[in-house]
Design a protein around this motif. Structure first.
Motif, PDB file in Angstrom:
ATOM      1  N   THR A   1       0.828  -1.207   0.000  1.00  0.00           N
ATOM      2  CA  THR A   1       0.000   0.000   0.000  1.00  0.00           C
ATOM      3  C   THR A   1       0.862   1.257   0.000  1.00  0.00           C
ATOM      4  N   ALA A   2       1.954   1.224   0.778  1.00  0.00           N
ATOM      5  CA  ALA A   2       2.820   2.404   0.889  1.00  0.00           C
ATOM      6  C   ALA A   2       3.403   2.796  -0.471  1.00  0.00           C
ATOM      7  N   GLN A   3       3.553   1.809  -1.338  1.00  0.00           N
ATOM      8  CA  GLN A   3       4.061   2.119  -2.685  1.00  0.00           C
ATOM      9  C   GLN A   3       3.194   3.139  -3.423  1.00  0.00           C
ATOM     10  N   TYR A   4       1.924   3.199  -3.042  1.00  0.00           N
ATOM     11  CA  TYR A   4       1.005   4.110  -3.741  1.00  0.00           C
ATOM     12  C   TYR A   4       0.900   5.472  -3.060  1.00  0.00           C
ATOM     13  N   ALA A   5       1.622   5.644  -1.948  1.00  0.00           N
ATOM     14  CA  ALA A   5       1.400   6.838  -1.122  1.00  0.00           C
ATOM     15  C   ALA A   5       1.995   8.085  -1.750  1.00  0.00           C
ATOM     16  N   ASP A   6       1.403   9.223  -1.401  1.00  0.00           N
ATOM     17  CA  ASP A   6       2.004  10.513  -1.703  1.00  0.00           C
ATOM     18  C   ASP A   6       2.929  10.931  -0.571  1.00  0.00           C
ATOM     19  N   VAL A   7       2.557  10.505   0.649  1.00  0.00           N
ATOM     20  CA  VAL A   7       3.427  10.730   1.807  1.00  0.00           C
ATOM     21  C   VAL A   7       3.460   9.441   2.624  1.00  0.00           C
ATOM     22  N   VAL A   8       4.663   9.028   3.009  1.00  0.00           N
ATOM     23  CA  VAL A   8       4.811   7.851   3.870  1.00  0.00           C
ATOM     24  C   VAL A   8       5.398   8.321   5.201  1.00  0.00           C
ATOM     25  N   LEU A   9       4.711   7.933   6.304  1.00  0.00           N
ATOM     26  CA  LEU A   9       5.180   8.342   7.628  1.00  0.00           C
ATOM     27  C   LEU A   9       5.667   7.116   8.393  1.00  0.00           C
ATOM     28  N   PRO A  10       6.905   7.140   8.914  1.00  0.00           N
ATOM     29  CA  PRO A  10       7.430   5.987   9.643  1.00  0.00           C
ATOM     30  C   PRO A  10       6.881   5.956  11.064  1.00  0.00           C
ATOM     31  N   ALA A  11       6.218   4.878  11.433  1.00  0.00           N
ATOM     32  CA  ALA A  11       5.567   4.802  12.743  1.00  0.00           C
ATOM     33  C   ALA A  11       6.368   3.911  13.678  1.00  0.00           C
ATOM     34  N   ALA A  12       6.264   4.242  14.964  1.00  0.00           N
ATOM     35  CA  ALA A  12       6.831   3.384  15.995  1.00  0.00           C
ATOM     36  C   ALA A  12       5.957   2.146  16.135  1.00  0.00           C
ATOM     37  N   GLY A  13       6.557   1.033  16.482  1.00  0.00           N
ATOM     38  CA  GLY A  13       5.805  -0.215  16.617  1.00  0.00           C
ATOM     39  C   GLY A  13       5.603  -0.609  18.063  1.00  0.00           C
ATOM     40  N   TRP A  14       5.074  -1.786  18.216  1.00  0.00           N
ATOM     41  CA  TRP A  14       4.870  -2.384  19.534  1.00  0.00           C
ATOM     42  C   TRP A  14       6.211  -2.440  20.275  1.00  0.00           C
ATOM     43  N   GLY A  15       6.199  -2.087  21.541  1.00  0.00           N
ATOM     44  CA  GLY A  15       7.435  -2.081  22.326  1.00  0.00           C
ATOM     45  C   GLY A  15       8.190  -0.769  22.213  1.00  0.00           C
ATOM     46  N   GLU A  16       7.813   0.042  21.245  1.00  0.00           N
ATOM     47  CA  GLU A  16       8.503   1.310  21.025  1.00  0.00           C
ATOM     48  C   GLU A  16       7.645   2.508  21.466  1.00  0.00           C
ATOM     49  N   LYS A  17       6.495   2.226  22.057  1.00  0.00           N
ATOM     50  CA  LYS A  17       5.585   3.292  22.490  1.00  0.00           C
ATOM     51  C   LYS A  17       4.701   2.711  23.591  1.00  0.00           C
ATOM     52  N   THR A  18       4.055   3.607  24.336  1.00  0.00           N
ATOM     53  CA  THR A  18       3.186   3.177  25.431  1.00  0.00           C
ATOM     54  C   THR A  18       1.731   3.367  25.051  1.00  0.00           C
ATOM     55  N   GLY A  19       0.918   2.413  25.451  1.00  0.00           N
ATOM     56  CA  GLY A  19      -0.516   2.552  25.217  1.00  0.00           C
ATOM     57  C   GLY A  19      -1.264   1.344  25.741  1.00  0.00           C
ATOM     58  N   THR A  20      -2.583   1.391  25.571  1.00  0.00           N
ATOM     59  CA  THR A  20      -3.432   0.331  26.102  1.00  0.00           C
ATOM     60  C   THR A  20      -4.258  -0.286  24.972  1.00  0.00           C
ATOM     61  N   PHE A  21      -4.679  -1.501  25.166  1.00  0.00           N
ATOM     62  CA  PHE A  21      -5.598  -2.123  24.210  1.00  0.00           C
ATOM     63  C   PHE A  21      -6.388  -3.229  24.873  1.00  0.00           C
ATOM     64  N   THR A  22      -7.433  -3.657  24.193  1.00  0.00           N
ATOM     65  CA  THR A  22      -8.436  -4.521  24.806  1.00  0.00           C
ATOM     66  C   THR A  22      -8.672  -5.735  23.925  1.00  0.00           C
ATOM     67  N   ASN A  23      -8.678  -6.898  24.531  1.00  0.00           N
ATOM     68  CA  ASN A  23      -8.814  -8.111  23.714  1.00  0.00           C
ATOM     69  C   ASN A  23     -10.285  -8.463  23.483  1.00  0.00           C
ATOM     70  N   ALA A  24     -10.506  -9.644  22.927  1.00  0.00           N
ATOM     71  CA  ALA A  24     -11.864 -10.043  22.558  1.00  0.00           C
ATOM     72  C   ALA A  24     -12.729 -10.366  23.777  1.00  0.00           C
ATOM     73  N   SER A  25     -12.136 -10.482  24.953  1.00  0.00           N
ATOM     74  CA  SER A  25     -12.949 -10.742  26.151  1.00  0.00           C
ATOM     75  C   SER A  25     -12.999  -9.511  27.065  1.00  0.00           C
ATOM     76  N   ARG A  26     -12.877  -8.323  26.480  1.00  0.00           N
ATOM     77  CA  ARG A  26     -12.970  -7.042  27.195  1.00  0.00           C
ATOM     78  C   ARG A  26     -11.824  -6.823  28.173  1.00  0.00           C
ATOM     79  N   THR A  27     -10.729  -7.568  28.031  1.00  0.00           N
ATOM     80  CA  THR A  27      -9.603  -7.437  28.959  1.00  0.00           C
ATOM     81  C   THR A  27      -8.649  -6.349  28.462  1.00  0.00           C
ATOM     82  N   VAL A  28      -8.439  -5.358  29.312  1.00  0.00           N
ATOM     83  CA  VAL A  28      -7.596  -4.212  28.949  1.00  0.00           C
ATOM     84  C   VAL A  28      -6.176  -4.466  29.448  1.00  0.00           C
ATOM     85  N   HIS A  29      -5.200  -4.282  28.574  1.00  0.00           N
ATOM     86  CA  HIS A  29      -3.791  -4.414  28.942  1.00  0.00           C
ATOM     87  C   HIS A  29      -3.051  -3.117  28.651  1.00  0.00           C
ATOM     88  N   LEU A  30      -2.006  -2.903  29.414  1.00  0.00           N
ATOM     89  CA  LEU A  30      -1.086  -1.799  29.150  1.00  0.00           C
ATOM     90  C   LEU A  30       0.157  -2.368  28.475  1.00  0.00           C
TER      91      LEU A  30
END
Lengths: 153, 842
Positions: B473-502
């Motif tokens: 997909t990035a091959q078609y972009a007009d602008v490509v932005l390099p993003a930090a991945g998992w382990g490189e930033k802090t945040g929270t998310f929730t799995n399929a059983s409503r369990t929230v992790h940091l």
């Protein structure tokens, strides 16, 4: 009794709507939801006409209205193109579907007066589908309208 | 040590119903790194499927060097799956990462600085907003971002720009789960939890190849199945999956006929009087309509339509109807097939009919595909309004407007939100001129790829791609932005059983890469989005600000996060929402009291007609007076939209292999995973292969009305007449395009979607198959799962080798639920602690 005339009117309106759904399905194949759903709804209209058959067998059906036809609802024979064209086509379907829906309601009134359980049962099954068709058309047009009227070229 | 490529689910730890699942801690460190070498363990959770396993990241010299499961986490009790072990850090710590922004100059992407890249985005954004208004803008995200990022984008899109064109690739994976729960209960929200598997007497898997999609959850099932009181297992799947092999009843139905089968199962409950009449009378609506709708679907009629045995329908229904505790799990076999929402609602209906909801062992698990899909649904970066608010309810819109201090008219609420497939249609027609794609790869994952490529390449469309890698997909972009991945930033998310992790930041992102949150906040600043008071719309500095704002937004809603702070998550291990003053420890199961979120003032939706997608609307919904009752909803069965014919005589379906995730951007960069499934294939049954003269490994052309793939054949255990292709493979590691050797499964799929959930139909199309050449050997399809060859021993066994060796530690059940701090050295309390070291720590 004028019920046979209204049965004829209903039969014709359902047939016109079915034909128009198929026309729109054909002409708007690039909108897959509209394409497939219009084919499904056309089959619903076919089934409604089938469901009327036993009632028509009892009452008969008059295809020549003795009232003059003022507003002509002949159905769609062509499709438009582009976002606004789609909106207009759906709006035409909406008018045709409304004619079907209100005609079912009139037939239902007659069936009540006649205490005709079989006809009431047919109306019960078909009229709710006809009104759902209207709700679908409204839902889909409400989605399409802002984009077609504001953002599309 | 266990080779987790060969032994996907690891060593069995059998247990009986009602016991707790034994702890088994899985750990894998980089070659040459011992436990003593690890500087610190950082708390996180796995992002390689929706299961959401608690996991700690090993850090040494500022780099991620390993992972281990968190023993105290109820989701996984220490276990990790092959992808979690082998692609978590290995999938991001590579030299191929994007490290600088890029812009298109004279047709080519060239590296630049952040200022230049962002100003180019802002310039286009401003000019389009001035010329055409908000409807020119669309955002297409992911099931991979964090809560903080989705919510930031949700506020920008809905409160700043005011566009209804926001969706995620969650549309492709999880939209039907949300839709089915909204229709049945009034709001999104998973009723059950994973511990229901520990408690159940029967387990139904509907189109859910759990063995390959959620491997750790499947370990849990295997441990029950090998325990002393094996639950009955029923599998609905056209393929001979691992689930099917284990099942007491395998309903190998024709793709596209799910709803007919479900009607048959529901009908059997009525026919045998297996319903809980009291529950139905007090807690549900419309049972008469449901009963009437399923009447024609006798087991014999189901058998004719679905191609299964009538007696198997009876046996399956009997298990559902007479077991004391039933768990149902549903996934893509239903969600990505015809009549997705109606079929998935029938699963809810089975449970409602038997009153099996909200009690231990009676869980409904409408699963998610991706790790953070749930949060896209909650936070409003997809079509829904944040906090499960109802776009048709003016009070809900006003709540958001007050929260953000914006004019309610800015918030798009005049029509159903625009789903992904419609966004691409508007882009195709030119009315959307700005498309920002974050953390996903539509050039491989969307249906009918020849069309998608054409849309992405259209000159009038300005495309921003924000990713870890230079994707198709990035091959078609007009602008490509390099993003930090998992382990490189802090945040929270929730799995399929409503369990929230940091997930805490463990290391710095590579080069100039930035977190998705930083990027969105930067855009908001540069666009100068302001609230009614003239203050910046988003004044957040870091993730915790964003999270606190999200907590406020969730207050009083079904997904109430107000009781889940960063500090509560740190050291703990997963909390299930709703968590608030009333439920300070979180909530294991929903609807135990039989009260559903269907009150018209509270519900997330007034619902839809399941055949057409017509909205019910506020008046009609209020007139039903749902008052906290669940709704039986269904639709008449209608056949798949594309049926096999003389030109295209096979049914085509797509799916996952256990060794890859999404479009392999991470997993193919893990050597053991890539070796296990290095290339595409297509599965044919023995009888079909025989008729076509195809031997194992021969190259076949598979054609549909949309396109073609040319790939090696695996002669396997699939239903005759059906062809399967894995959806992971694209072209980034080939020549970048399908020109040489088309192999992406979505070259063939249809542009079609469910009328309610708008989830694309990936699992039902008609194709033509023919042999084009002899193969150089067997196909590269794994031998360990559903893609195994029909004749055992004919193909070399899939193995992982030294890099796939993981340590398993069987710890005593009672571990201290202590803290896994983010900066401590050495082994950490409450994390995945080997049994031998527990004494030293306590």
């Amino acid at each position: 009794m004028k019920l046979p005339m209204y049965l004829g009117l209903l039969h014709k309106a359902e047939a016109t709507l079915a034909r128009s759904y198929r026309q729109i399905a054909e002409g708007h194949g690039a909108e897959p939801d509209i394409h497939f759903l219009c084919l499904t709804l056309a089959k619903q209209c076919d089934a409604h006409q089938q469901a009327l058959q036993p009632v028509v067998a009892r009452y008969g059906e008059v295809s020549e209205d003795d009232e003059p036809e003022r507003l002509h609802a002949d159905g769609l024979t062509e499709t438009r193109s582009g976002p606004v064209g789609l909106l207009r086509d759906l709006q035409d379907l909406y008018l045709l579907a409304n004619l079907v829906d209100i005609t079912w309601t009139m037939v239902q009134q007659a069936a009540q007066g006649l205490r005709d359980t079989e006809l009431l049962d047919v109306v019960g099954r078909c009229e709710s589908e006809a009104s759902t068709q209207l709700r679908w058309l409204t839902t889909r047009m409400k989605q399409a309208a802002p984009q077609a009227l504001i953002a599309a070229d | 040590m266990v080779d987790r490529i060969t032994d996907i689910w690891g060593t069995r730890t059998p247990f009986a119903r009602g016991e707790s699942w034994p702890v088994r801690v899985d750990q894998l460190l980089a070659d040459g790194v011992g436990e003593a070498d690890v500087d610190r363990w950082v708390q996180s959770a796995c992002v390689l499927c929706s299961n959401g396993c608690g996991m700690d990241i090993a850090v040494k010299d500022g780099a991620m060097v390993g992972v281990r499961g968190r023993a105290v986490d109820a989701v996984n009790q220490g276990r990790l799956g092959p992808k979690g072990l082998l692609a978590s850090w290995q999938g991001v710590a590579t030299k191929e990462r994007l490290t600088r922004p890029m812009i298109r100059e004279n047709g080519r992407l060239v590296e630049t600085d952040w200022d230049t890249a962002m100003e180019r985005i802002v310039a286009r954004s401003r000019s389009l907003l001035a010329d055409k208004g908000p409807l020119s803008h669309a955002f297409y995200t992911s099931g991979q971002l964090f809560i903080e990022e989705y919510y930031a984008l949700g506020v920008i899109g809905k409160g700043g720009i005011g566009t209804p064109h926001m969706d995620g690739n969650t549309r492709l994976c999880t939209a039907t789960a949300a839709a089915a729960m909204k229709e049945s209960f009034g709001s999104d929200g998973q009723p059950g939890c994973y511990t229901d598997i520990d408690e159940c007497d029967a387990l139904f898997l509907y189109g859910h190849n759990m063995a390959e999609t959620q491997t750790v959850l499947w370990s849990r099932v295997l441990d029950r199945v090998t325990g002393p009181d094996r639950p009955a297992v029923v599998c609905v799947d056209p393929r001979e999956t691992e689930v099917a092999r284990l099942a007491d009843v395998h309903l190998a139905l024709k793709p596209g006929t799910n709803l007919a089968l479900m009607h048959g199962l529901v009908r059997e409950l009525f026919a045998h009087g297996w319903n809980d009449e009291d529950f139905v009378a007090h807690h549900t609506l419309n049972v008469e309509e449901l009963s009437a709708a399923v009447q024609p679907w006798t087991p014999e009629e189901v058998a004719r339509t679905c191609g299964v045995e009538a007696d198997d329908v009876r046996r399956a229904a009997g298990i559902f109807g007479t077991s004391r505790r039933v768990v149902s799990t549903v996934l893509q076999g239903f969600y990505q097939s015809s009549q997705a929402t109606a079929s998935s609602c029938q699963v809810n209906n089975l449970h409602l009919l038997r009153g099996m909801i909200g009690r231990p062992g009676c869980g409904i698990l409408q699963m998610n595909g991706q790790p953070t899909a749930q949060n896209n649904r909650e936070c409003g970066a997809d079509g829904d309004l944040p906090g499960f608010r109802n776009w048709e309810n003016p009070d809900h819109v006003n709540e958001l407007a007050a929260l953000w201090n914006v004019d309610p008219q800015v918030i798009p609420h005049w029509a159903p939100p625009t789903h992904a497939m419609q966004i691409f249609r508007y882009a195709e027609q030119g009315s959307i001129g700005f498309l920002w794609i974050s953390a996903t790869n539509p050039a491989v994952s969307m249906p009918e790829l020849p069309r998608i490529r054409k849309i992405l390449a259209s000159p009038g469309l300005f495309v921003v791609v924000q990713d870890l890698y230079m994707t198709e997909t990035a091959q078609y972009a007009d602008v490509v932005l390099p993003a930090a991945g998992w382990g490189e930033k802090t945040g929270t998310f929730t799995n399929a059983s409503r369990t929230v992790h940091l997930s805490d930041q463990a290391v710095e992102p590579p080069g100039e890469a930035r977190s998705d949150l930083d990027i969105f906040l930067d855009y908001s600043r540069r666009m100068d989005f302001r609230n009614k008071g003239g203050a910046p719309l988003l004044d957040w500095v870091g993730p915790e600000d964003a999270y606190r704002a999200w907590q406020d937004c969730s207050r009083g809603r079904p997904c109430d996060y107000t009781g889940i702070s960063y500090s509560k998550l740190r050291g703990g291990s997963g909390i299930q929402w709703p968590c608030n003053e009333e439920h300070p420890g979180g909530t294991k199961r929903l609807y135990g009291d039989g009260i559903f979120p269907s009150n018209p003032d509270y519900c997330e939706t007034y619902g839809h007609d399941l055949l057409t997608g017509a909205t019910v609307g506020p008046q009609a919904f209020r007139a039903m007076a749902p008052a906290g009752r669940a709704l039986f909803k269904t639709a008449p069965y209608s056949p798949p939209h594309e049926e096999p014919d003389a030109d295209y005589p096979f049914r085509y379906t797509t799916g996952r292999t256990v060794y890859h995730f999404h479009t392999r951007t991470k997993t193919a960069r893990s050597k053991p995973l890539n070796r296990a499934a290095p290339d595409a294939w297509v599965e044919l049954s023995v009888s079909d292969a025989g008729r076509l003269g195809v031997a194992e490994g021969d190259i076949v052309s598979v054609r549909s009305r949309r396109g073609e793939i040319v790939v090696p054949a695996r002669v396997g255990d699939i239903r005759s007449g059906t062809v399967f292709a894995p959806f992971h493979y694209g072209y980034w590691d080939e020549c970048g395009s399908p020109d040489g050797r088309p192999r992406a499964a979505n070259e063939l799929t249809m542009t079609d979607w469910d009328p309610v959930s708008k989830q694309p139909v990936f699992k039902s199309a008609a194709v033509h198959v023919e042999r084009v050449a002899a193969g150089a050997g067997p196909s590269a399809a794994p031998t360990t799962t559903a893609s195994r060859p029909a004749s055992a021993g004919s193909v070399p066994v899939t193995v992982g080798g030294p890099e796939a060796q993981a340590q398993e530690t069987f710890a005593p059940e009672a571990l201290p639920a202590g803290s896994a701090g983010t900066v401590s050295a050495g082994p950490v309390l409450g994390a995945a602690v080997p049994a031998t070291t527990v004494g030293e720590l306590s």
